[in-house]
Enzyme design. Structure first.
Site, PDB file in Angstrom:
ATOM      1  N   GLU A 175      21.595  25.650  64.785  1.00 40.74           N
ATOM      2  CA  GLU A 175      22.754  24.710  65.802  1.00 40.74           C
ATOM      3  C   GLU A 175      23.605  23.690  65.434  1.00 40.74           C
ATOM      4  OE1 GLU A 175      19.591  23.437  69.053  1.00 40.74           O
ATOM      5  OE2 GLU A 175      20.096  25.243  70.112  1.00 40.74           O
ATOM      6  N   GLU A 283      16.893  34.329  71.417  1.00 45.18           N
ATOM      7  CA  GLU A 283      15.684  34.281  72.667  1.00 45.18           C
ATOM      8  C   GLU A 283      16.549  34.065  74.247  1.00 45.18           C
ATOM      9  OE1 GLU A 283      16.871  29.396  71.583  1.00 45.18           O
ATOM     10  OE2 GLU A 283      16.001  30.494  69.394  1.00 45.18           O
TER      11      GLU A 283
HETATM   12  C1  GLA Z   1      16.967  26.285  71.880  1.00 43.23           C
HETATM   13  C2  GLA Z   1      15.913  26.322  70.054  1.00 43.23           C
HETATM   14  C3  GLA Z   1      14.776  27.434  70.726  1.00 43.23           C
HETATM   15  C4  GLA Z   1      14.381  26.560  72.180  1.00 43.23           C
HETATM   16  C5  GLA Z   1      15.182  26.644  72.636  1.00 43.23           C
HETATM   17  C6  GLA Z   1      14.796  25.882  74.335  1.00 43.23           C
HETATM   18  O1  GLA Z   1      17.553  27.369  71.545  1.00 43.23           O
HETATM   19  O2  GLA Z   1      16.511  27.188  69.347  1.00 43.23           O
HETATM   20  O3  GLA Z   1      13.281  26.647  69.855  1.00 43.23           O
HETATM   21  O4  GLA Z   1      13.823  25.129  71.829  1.00 43.23           O
HETATM   22  O5  GLA Z   1      16.162  26.032  72.794  1.00 43.23           O
HETATM   23  O6  GLA Z   1      13.283  25.902  74.301  1.00 43.23           O
END
Ligand code: GLA
Length: 397
Positions: A175, A283
Site C-alpha cells: 500500500e 485478499e
Molecule cells: C489490508 C492489509 C491486510 C489486512 C486488510 C484488512 O488489505 O494488506 O493485511 O489488514 O487490509 O484486514
C-alpha cells in the site's frame, strides 16, 4: 450410501472432464441449481482441486483458527495456500533490534508444512500495523533515513532467514500508492516521510540480497480502479527500468458487489502482465453491505443488517462468477488467488463497527453459499458478462 457417493463421484468426474476439455455449456442454459446432481456436485467440490489447473487457492488465517478441528479440516479440504491474516506483520513480529517473536507465525508455518500448503509472506514494509517504535530511536526521536534502512535490513534478515525455504513469496511493500489527487505515492506514511519514495526500491533490493530465491510482490488495494492502476503501473515501470528485483503484483481485491467491474479487472491484469509481472489475487472478499452507489445511498441510512437476503446472495454470486470468469480466462498470468478469510464467521469487514458483512464463499457454519456453487459449476461458462469482455473458451479451447 456407497451408491450415492459413487454417483456423485462420477458426476464430479464428468464435470471435471467438461472443464479440462473446455467444452462450452450453451449460453442461456444454466445448470439446474436444485437438481440432486448439482447439490451433490457442490458438496463434493474441493476449491483448490477444482482450480488446480489454473492457480493456487489460498485463505488468510490466524493461528487461533488452526486450533479448531472443523476449521483445520475445512482449510485442508479447500485451500492449498495460506497467508497470515496478521501474525507475520511487523506489529506481530518486531520487538526490538535484537528480538523478533516468531511464535504465532511459526504455528501457522508448521501447519502449512505438515500439510503441504504453500505460504505467502505478508508483509514486510507497510505504514500500518508496524510499531511506532520501529521508526524512532531509544529517545523517541525520529530515525534518520540511514538508521531506518539499517533497522529494516536487520529486521528483514531476521525474518527472511527464519522462514527461508518455508515461505515462497513476500509482499515486500504494502500500500505505497496514494488514493488521492495527482500524487503517486502515499505521503502520509512514516516510510515516505523519512525516506521519500526510494524506500520502495530499497526494500525490494534488500529482500533480494538477503534471499535471492524468494518471489517478491508489490501488494495494494484499489488496483482495478483506473487512476490507481495508472499510478501503480507508472511506479512499477520505473522500478523495473531501474533493475529493481520485483516479480509480481498482488491485487488485494477487497471488492464490493455494488461496484465490482470485470472489465476493470481485465484491464489491470493486462496492464501488470504486460510489464512482465506475475499477478496474484491476494485478499479477495466481496462485500455485501459495503458502500452503495449514489442512487442507492438512501439504503445506507438503514440500520445495519445482521444477515444477507437471498437477493443479496444472488448478486454476490453473480459478481463472484464474473470475477472468476475473468480470472480463469487469465490463468496463465495468475499464479494464486487468496480469499481474505475462511468463512463469513470471521471477516475483518464485520469488525469495523459497521455491522456484519458476508463477503466470502462459506457461511459461518462453513456451508457453501450460492457464490461457491456458481464459481465451481459449469454455469461459470455462461455467466452474464458486460459487452466487450471476451468469454472463457469462446474459441473452443
Ligand atoms: C489490508 C492489509 C491486510 C489486512 C486488510 C484488512 O488489505 O494488506 O493485511 O489488514 O487490509 O484486514
Amino acid at each position: 450410501m456407497k451408491r450415492i457417493r459413487w454417483t456423485a463421484g462420477l458426476f464430479v468426474l464428468v464435470l471435471s472432464a467438461v472443464n479440462v476439455f473446455g467444452e462450452n455449456v450453451p449460453d442461456g442454459v444454466p445448470a439446474d441449481e436444485n437438481s440432486p446432481e448439482t447439490q451433490a456436485f457442490s458438496q463434493d467440490v474441493r476449491l483448490c482441486e477444482h482450480f488446480s489447473p489454473d492457480f493456487q487457492i489460498g485463505t488468510a488465517v490466524s493461528p487461533f483458527q488452526l486450533r479448531v478441528p472443523e476449521l483445520r479440516e475445512h482449510i485442508l479440504r479447500h485451500f492449498n495456500s495460506l497467508t497470515a491474516e496478521n501474525c507475520m506483520k511487523p506489529e506481530a513480529i518486531y520487538r526490538n533490534d535484537a528480538f523478533c517473536d516468531f511464535r504465532q507465525a511459526d504455528a501457522l508455518v508448521e501447519f502449512a508444512q505438515e500439510n503441504g500448503l504453500a505460504v505467502r509472506g505478508h508483509t514486510l514494509v507497510w505504514h500500518s500495523q508496524t510499531p511506532r517504535g520501529f521508526f524512532r530511536d531509544e529517545n523517541g526521536e525520529k530515525l534518520s533515513k540511514d538508521a531506518l534502512y539499517a533497522r529494516l535490513e536487520r529486521y528483514m534478515t531476521a525474518v527472511l532467514t527464519h522462514f527461508r525455504g518455508k515461505v515462497y513469496c513476500w509482499d515486500v511493500v504494502n500500500e505505497a500508492i496514494s488514493d488521492y489527487g495527482p500524487e503517486i505515492y502515499r505521503t502520509h506514511s512514516p516510510w515516505y516521510e523519512i525516506c521519500g519514495k526510494e524506500f520502495i526500491a530499497e526494500a525490494f533490493r534488500m529482500a533480494h540480497r538477503i534471499d535471492p530465491d524468494i518471489r517478491l510482490y508489490y501488494n495494494d488495494y484499489g488496483l482495478i480502479s483506473p487512476e490507481k492502476r495508472r499510478k501503480t503501473v507508472e511506479m512499477l515501470r520505473g522500478l523495473l527500468a531501474d533493475g529493481v528485483p520485483i516479480h509480481g503484483v498482488g491485487i488485494q481485491a477487497h471488492w464490493n458487489m455494488h461496484y465490482f467491474s470485470p472489465e476493470e479487472l481485465q484491464k489491470s491484469i493486462d496492464a501488470f502482465a504486460e510489464l512482465g509481472l506475475d499477478v496474484q489475487i491476494t485478499e479477495l472478499d466481496m462485500s455485501v453491505h459495503g458502500r452503495r452507489p449514489p442512487h442507492q445511498a438512501e439504503e445506507e441510512k438503514e440500520p445495519q443488517k445482521d444477515g444477507s437476503t437471498e437477493e443479496e446472495e444472488a448478486l454476490q454470486a453473480e459478481r463472484y462468477a464474473q470475477a472468476f470468469e475473468v480470472l480463469r480466462r487469465n490463468a496463465d498470468r495468475i499464479s494464486s488467488v487468496t480469499f481474505w478469510g475462511i468463512s463469513d464467521g470471521h471477516t475483518w469487514l464485520s469488525y469495523r463497527g459497521k455491522g456484519k458483512d458476508f463477503p466470502l464463499l462459506f457461511d459461518a457454519e462453513l456451508q457453501p453459499k450460492e457464490a461457491f456453487r456458481k464459481i465451481t459449476s459449469p454455469e461459470l461458462l455462461s455467466v452474464e458478462m458486460p459487452d466487450g469482455v471476451p468469454r472463457i473458451n469462446e474459441d473452443g479451447t
